[in-house]
Design a protein around this motif. Structure first.
Motif: not given
Length: 571
Positions: A88, A92-93, A96, A100, A141-142, A145-146, A149, A490, A494
């Motif tokens: 994760i 997340s880092y 982005a 995506r 996981t993606p 968050p993605l 965003s 955010s 998270g």
């Protein structure tokens, strides 16, 4: 849209499959792509919750198929959270900064692979299911968050909550569909298509029955695979402007110290810490209970499938919660009060579960004596004078139901001497233990399988479903908003999800399962002689222990007094 314009857009779409750069520059297609992305993201939310529900709906089947305890099954369920936590931070880092939609597509494909376990049975075949669930967690996981965003890139700020709400609503149909599918496949024998079904002598209500759990995973794999396809045809970004969100991301990438300063700010927020602790307690209780809800109803009321009412009412409650919040425009404090009040009412209803269970299932030698008396002996003996000459195997669990209403561990323990078979119905005759228990019976016979529960137990289940519907409805209204600055929201969400997943999602199914294992009255055995899955539980202790574990929510309501005290004290 006229015909020529439609033809031109068709050519643009077809050519974009071969020229991605042209697709990225086709700014006129942004509204179409944005709608496609919104729909695809909603379907992916449905797909991931659908896959999770199929796993939970298969728990009892997995325990019986692989001969494992409930705590081991809970460890398998926690594999999803483990896989999610492994990647994760990385996703997340770095996600982005990449394409995506394609990363989300890859994640959906990985999820589909995680649902395609091999249908094999060995001593440790459950490890393959664990690895599959681990893989499913990595693939999921993606998406959130993605996906969020990417929504921020092309959506107006006031529209993002609406889109996210639509995704959450779509995800609520996943558990409903997953549990319904699980109930359908649970009626099919596990080896359907490979064995002669007419030769199967047990029914789906038998404690030895194993449903076609592997079909659940195959369907979930196809659904998650399809959910990832639309993302392959979307551009890297729908807005090339350097908005505030992009700048924040780039700033965090250049200076890791900014992240730690932001984390320090949210951890210094007393209201946020209180919400974090209460959410952890609430989530741990909910995750543990929902994981074994099907088993609870099965052991208490003799059911083998979950009822769809629970998920339906939760969906209705979430919709009503959002409606109230939007219609009356409640503030942070008012919304918090409403959330905690609703949750407390839902928790209060759970006390009624203690009065809505069923009596112990009468099993000769386990819960009652061979005379049908529950208080004559302690501990109760597995054998009696009526079967002393039968040399019955104590590890055997082939239950039969006698004419006297008692269940026996096997026809041998019932003292039966003759057997007749007519198609799928197997009847045992001249059972000495049945005649001993009720001398008035003229026919001391038994049929294969456990005896049905009493009519009073069936009535209690009706009341249970009503109470469960009301409590679930109130719980769904119990959402509490996060009181942090907008620029930290955010990170706050998270970090909260990270804590809940690691301290709630992983251990809760394991220790809930361990508590359930302690209520087992009769363990099955594997061919090698090792302990298998539990065949029958003590319903009374099961009910009480399940209520105790739900009591994790009680400290949550005590924490509600702290925000009021903090506000009054001015700290």
């Amino acid at each position: 849209m006229n015909l020529s314009r439609a033809w031109n857009m068709s050519l643009i779409f077809k050519s974009s499959l071969f020229f991605p750069s042209f697709l990225s520059s086709a700014l006129s297609l942004n509204p179409i792509f944005s709608q496609v992305f919104i729909a695809a993201l909603a379907f992916s939310y449905f797909g991931k919750t659908f896959a999770g529900a199929t796993m939970k709906s298969s728990f009892t089947q997995l325990e019986r198929r692989f001969g494992i305890a409930s705590s081991t099954a809970g460890f398998i369920d926690g594999g999803f959270e483990m896989g999610n936590l492994l990647v994760i931070a990385f996703v997340s880092y770095f996600g982005a900064k990449c394409h995506r939609p394609k990363i989300i597509a890859i994640g959906c494909f990985i999820m589909s692979l995680g649902n395609c376990d091999h249908k094999i049975v060995t001593s440790y075949a459950w490890i393959f299911v664990l690895l599959g669930n681990l893989l499913r967690g990595i693939g999921e996981t993606p998406i959130t968050p993605l996906g969020i965003s990417y929504l921020d890139d092309f959506s107006r700020e006031e529209d993002v909550p609406l889109y996210i709400s639509n995704d959450q609503n779509a995800s609520m149909f996943g558990p409903l569909s997953g549990f319904l599918l699980g109930s359908v496949f649970a009626r099919l024998y596990v080896d359907v298509g490979f064995v002669d079904v007419d030769a199967i002598t047990i029914s789906p209500t038998d404690s030895r029955w194993v449903g076609a759990w592997w079909m659940n995973f195959l369907v979930a794999g196809v659904v998650t695979l399809i959910s990832g396809i639309p993302f392959l045809f979307l551009p890297k970004s729908l807005d090339k402007k350097e908005d505030a969100y992009s700048l924040r991301l780039s700033g965090q990438g250049k200076c890791n110290g900014l992240f730690f300063k932001s984390l320090k700010r949210i951890l210094g927020n007393k209201l946020y810490l209180i919400l974090l602790c209460s959410s952890l307690l609430n989530s741990s209780s909910f995750i543990g209970y929902i994981t074994y809800q099907a088993k609870y109803m099965e052991q208490q009321y003799g059911l083998s499938v979950s009822r769809s009412n629970f998920i339906t009412v939760v969906l209705l409650g979430m919709f009503l919660s959002g409606f109230i919040m939007k219609k009356y425009k409640l503030g942070i404090l008012s919304a918090t009060k409403m959330g905690y009040a609703a949750s407390f009412i839902g928790f209060a209803f759970t006390f009624l579960y203690l009065m809505l269970g069923c009596d112990n299932h009468p099993v000769a030698g386990l819960t009652v004596t061979y005379d049908g008396n529950t208080a004559a002996q302690n501990p109760i003996s597995l054998s009696s004078a009526c079967n002393s000459n039968c040399t019955c195997a104590t590890s055997q669990w082939d239950p039969v139901c006698g004419e006297n209403g008692l269940t026996y561990m096997s026809a041998c323990f019932a003292g039966c001497k003759n057997i007749t078979r007519l198609k799928k119905k197997t009847v045992f005759h001249n059972c000495s233990c049945i005649g001993k228990a009720d001398a008035a019976l003229k026919n001391s016979s038994a049929v294969l399988g456990e005896c049905r529960r009493s009519d009073e137990c069936s009535k209690n289940f009706i009341f249970y479903t009503i109470v469960k519907a009301v409590s679930s409805f109130m719980y769904s209204l119990g959402g509490v908003p996060i009181s942090v600055p907008q620029d930290l929201k955010s990170l706050a969400v998270g970090f909260m999800m990270l804590v809940i997943r690691s301290l709630g999602g992983i251990p809760a199914p394991v220790y809930f399962g361990a508590v359930i294992d302690k209520t087992c009255l009769k363990w099955g055995s594997k061919p090698c002689g090792q302990k298998g899955s539990c065949r029958i539980y003590d319903p009374g202790v099961f009910k009480l222990d399940s209520f105790k574990t739900c009591g994790l929510q009680f400290p949550e309501f005590l924490l509600f007094l702290l925000p009021c005290w903090l506000r009054n004290s001015g700290s």
